[in-house]
Design a protein around this motif. Sequence first.
Motif, PDB file in Angstrom:
ATOM      1  N   LEU A   1       0.832  -1.199   0.000  1.00  0.00           N
ATOM      2  CA  LEU A   1       0.000   0.000   0.000  1.00  0.00           C
ATOM      3  C   LEU A   1       0.874   1.260   0.000  1.00  0.00           C
ATOM      4  N   THR A   2       0.694   2.055  -1.033  1.00  0.00           N
ATOM      5  CA  THR A   2       1.419   3.318  -1.144  1.00  0.00           C
ATOM      6  C   THR A   2       0.386   4.407  -1.347  1.00  0.00           C
ATOM      7  N   PHE A   3       0.618   5.529  -0.661  1.00  0.00           N
ATOM      8  CA  PHE A   3      -0.333   6.627  -0.835  1.00  0.00           C
ATOM      9  C   PHE A   3       0.377   7.976  -0.818  1.00  0.00           C
ATOM     10  N   SER A   4       0.084   8.805  -1.796  1.00  0.00           N
ATOM     11  CA  SER A   4       0.510  10.216  -1.792  1.00  0.00           C
ATOM     12  C   SER A   4      -0.726  11.066  -1.967  1.00  0.00           C
ATOM     13  N   TYR A   5      -0.796  12.174  -1.243  1.00  0.00           N
ATOM     14  CA  TYR A   5      -1.890  13.120  -1.485  1.00  0.00           C
ATOM     15  C   TYR A   5      -1.669  13.783  -2.844  1.00  0.00           C
ATOM     16  N   PRO A   6      -2.751  14.108  -3.567  1.00  0.00           N
ATOM     17  CA  PRO A   6      -2.610  14.768  -4.865  1.00  0.00           C
ATOM     18  C   PRO A   6      -1.746  16.024  -4.714  1.00  0.00           C
ATOM     19  N   ASN A   7      -0.892  16.262  -5.684  1.00  0.00           N
ATOM     20  CA  ASN A   7       0.000  17.427  -5.693  1.00  0.00           C
ATOM     21  C   ASN A   7       1.088  17.383  -4.616  1.00  0.00           C
TER      22      ASN A   7
ATOM     23  N   SER B   1       3.277  12.622  15.211  1.00  0.00           N
ATOM     24  CA  SER B   1       2.336  13.390  14.399  1.00  0.00           C
ATOM     25  C   SER B   1       2.811  13.496  12.960  1.00  0.00           C
ATOM     26  N   GLY B   2       1.897  13.314  12.042  1.00  0.00           N
ATOM     27  CA  GLY B   2       2.235  13.505  10.627  1.00  0.00           C
ATOM     28  C   GLY B   2       2.805  12.269   9.953  1.00  0.00           C
ATOM     29  N   CYS B   3       2.902  11.140  10.670  1.00  0.00           N
ATOM     30  CA  CYS B   3       3.521   9.960  10.058  1.00  0.00           C
ATOM     31  C   CYS B   3       2.519   9.165   9.215  1.00  0.00           C
ATOM     32  N   GLY B   4       1.249   9.518   9.261  1.00  0.00           N
ATOM     33  CA  GLY B   4       0.296   8.869   8.349  1.00  0.00           C
ATOM     34  C   GLY B   4      -0.722   7.972   9.010  1.00  0.00           C
ATOM     35  N   LYS B   5      -0.893   8.088  10.308  1.00  0.00           N
ATOM     36  CA  LYS B   5      -1.842   7.218  11.014  1.00  0.00           C
ATOM     37  C   LYS B   5      -3.282   7.465  10.542  1.00  0.00           C
ATOM     38  N   SER B   6      -3.679   8.728  10.526  1.00  0.00           N
ATOM     39  CA  SER B   6      -5.049   9.039  10.084  1.00  0.00           C
ATOM     40  C   SER B   6      -5.230   8.698   8.617  1.00  0.00           C
ATOM     41  N   THR B   7      -4.200   8.929   7.836  1.00  0.00           N
ATOM     42  CA  THR B   7      -4.273   8.601   6.409  1.00  0.00           C
ATOM     43  C   THR B   7      -4.533   7.111   6.234  1.00  0.00           C
ATOM     44  N   LEU B   8      -3.856   6.288   7.022  1.00  0.00           N
ATOM     45  CA  LEU B   8      -4.064   4.840   6.940  1.00  0.00           C
ATOM     46  C   LEU B   8      -5.520   4.485   7.260  1.00  0.00           C
ATOM     47  N   LEU B   9      -6.075   5.100   8.303  1.00  0.00           N
ATOM     48  CA  LEU B   9      -7.484   4.812   8.637  1.00  0.00           C
ATOM     49  C   LEU B   9      -8.420   5.273   7.511  1.00  0.00           C
ATOM     50  N   ARG B  10      -8.126   6.458   6.936  1.00  0.00           N
ATOM     51  CA  ARG B  10      -8.988   6.948   5.834  1.00  0.00           C
ATOM     52  C   ARG B  10      -8.928   6.015   4.636  1.00  0.00           C
ATOM     53  N   LEU B  11      -7.759   5.445   4.382  1.00  0.00           N
ATOM     54  CA  LEU B  11      -7.641   4.471   3.289  1.00  0.00           C
ATOM     55  C   LEU B  11      -8.488   3.239   3.604  1.00  0.00           C
ATOM     56  N   LEU B  12      -8.425   2.781   4.842  1.00  0.00           N
ATOM     57  CA  LEU B  12      -9.194   1.593   5.230  1.00  0.00           C
ATOM     58  C   LEU B  12     -10.696   1.856   5.151  1.00  0.00           C
ATOM     59  N   ALA B  13     -11.085   3.093   5.453  1.00  0.00           N
ATOM     60  CA  ALA B  13     -12.507   3.440   5.372  1.00  0.00           C
ATOM     61  C   ALA B  13     -12.934   3.673   3.935  1.00  0.00           C
ATOM     62  N   GLY B  14     -11.970   3.675   3.007  1.00  0.00           N
ATOM     63  CA  GLY B  14     -12.309   3.894   1.596  1.00  0.00           C
ATOM     64  C   GLY B  14     -12.547   5.364   1.282  1.00  0.00           C
TER      65      GLY B  14
ATOM     66  N   LEU C   1     -10.119   7.493   1.031  1.00  0.00           N
ATOM     67  CA  LEU C   1      -9.035   7.784   0.095  1.00  0.00           C
ATOM     68  C   LEU C   1      -8.756   6.489  -0.656  1.00  0.00           C
ATOM     69  N   SER C   2      -8.252   6.610  -1.874  1.00  0.00           N
ATOM     70  CA  SER C   2      -7.886   5.412  -2.643  1.00  0.00           C
ATOM     71  C   SER C   2      -6.372   5.286  -2.687  1.00  0.00           C
ATOM     72  N   PRO C   3      -5.858   4.068  -2.572  1.00  0.00           N
ATOM     73  CA  PRO C   3      -4.407   3.878  -2.629  1.00  0.00           C
ATOM     74  C   PRO C   3      -3.838   4.374  -3.958  1.00  0.00           C
ATOM     75  N   THR C   4      -2.641   4.950  -3.904  1.00  0.00           N
ATOM     76  CA  THR C   4      -1.936   5.327  -5.126  1.00  0.00           C
ATOM     77  C   THR C   4      -1.436   4.050  -5.814  1.00  0.00           C
ATOM     78  N   HIS C   5      -0.907   3.134  -5.018  1.00  0.00           N
ATOM     79  CA  HIS C   5      -0.543   1.793  -5.493  1.00  0.00           C
ATOM     80  C   HIS C   5      -0.942   0.799  -4.421  1.00  0.00           C
ATOM     81  N   GLY C   6      -1.037  -0.458  -4.829  1.00  0.00           N
ATOM     82  CA  GLY C   6      -1.343  -1.498  -3.858  1.00  0.00           C
ATOM     83  C   GLY C   6      -2.841  -1.588  -3.611  1.00  0.00           C
ATOM     84  N   HIS C   7      -3.224  -2.456  -2.687  1.00  0.00           N
ATOM     85  CA  HIS C   7      -4.654  -2.582  -2.427  1.00  0.00           C
ATOM     86  C   HIS C   7      -4.970  -3.021  -1.000  1.00  0.00           C
TER      87      HIS C   7
END
Length: 224
Positions: free
Chosen positions: A8-14, A39-52, A54-60
């Motif tokens: 699972l890889t994720f980057s925010y747009p831009n 803070s800022g290491c991506g914990k919330s981002t990981l949860l948002r990905l799991l909740a769908g 956000l969509s993964p940039t790569h991986g699933h």
Amino acid sequence: MDIHLKALTFSYPNHTQAVLRGLTLDIPSGQFVAIIGQSGCGKSTLLRLLAGLLSPTHGHIAFNGTLSTGPSQAHTVAWMAQSPALLPWLTTYQNVALALKFTRTGKSPLMSPEEALDRVGLSQYAHEYPHRLSGGMQQRVALARLLVQGAPIWLMDEPFSALDELTRENLSDTLLDLWQWLKPTILWVTHHIYEAVRLADRILVLSPRPAQIAADLEIILPRP
Ligand code: ADP
Ligand code: ADP
């Protein structure tokens, strides 16, 4: 319900730097996982990905072997955050009953709003409005709403961080009781390492450095 993250890889747009990079992880059904990291290491981002959300940039991401696509259905994933997000013009009971709208059948797969309020110790506050309740009690209402929703996966983003220490400990105990009873799969972001050790089966430490596999360190805790 088990969760499988594959590369699972994720980057925010831009943003060129990836927040998560190549995270592969298997979480068995019913595991209680704490996620810590600065803070800022991506914990919330990981949860948002799991909740769908956000969509993964790569991986699933897969739940019980089925690929997650888009916002997860409320009957799969429930969310609890630092703010209980109660509607002020509805009573405690009505706030909890609102979760029925997000179930498949309009009925809770697990329990009625009355029973949920009883489980979190708030039966006698069913007809009070949220502003009459303390912060800890309001988070108990949010927990009751989660119970009524009846999802097998609970994503919890620092749900008790705004509370004082004693209240936090009481609520953690309630959460632990509920988990032992219902065995949802829990991903729980917290800053409190002591509580992570006390409650979780497993602790994931996310690295703040972007070029790394996110789960730097994994601690599996024996449960008596
Ligand atoms: P944590 O929950 O561990 O504090 P977050 O997942 O909130 O971390 O954030 C991870 C990184 O992604 C941070 O560098 C943050 O600034 C960045 N970030 C978070 N949300 C957004 C967004 N909507 N757009 C761009 N960057 C974001
Ligand atoms: P907890 O949620 O862990 O029980 P709180 O600090 O939220 O802890 O509340 C402590 C206790 O104080 C509650 O269990 C309740 O008995 C009482 N209390 C707090 N706020 C109110 C209120 N607005 N009305 C009546 N009792 C209250």
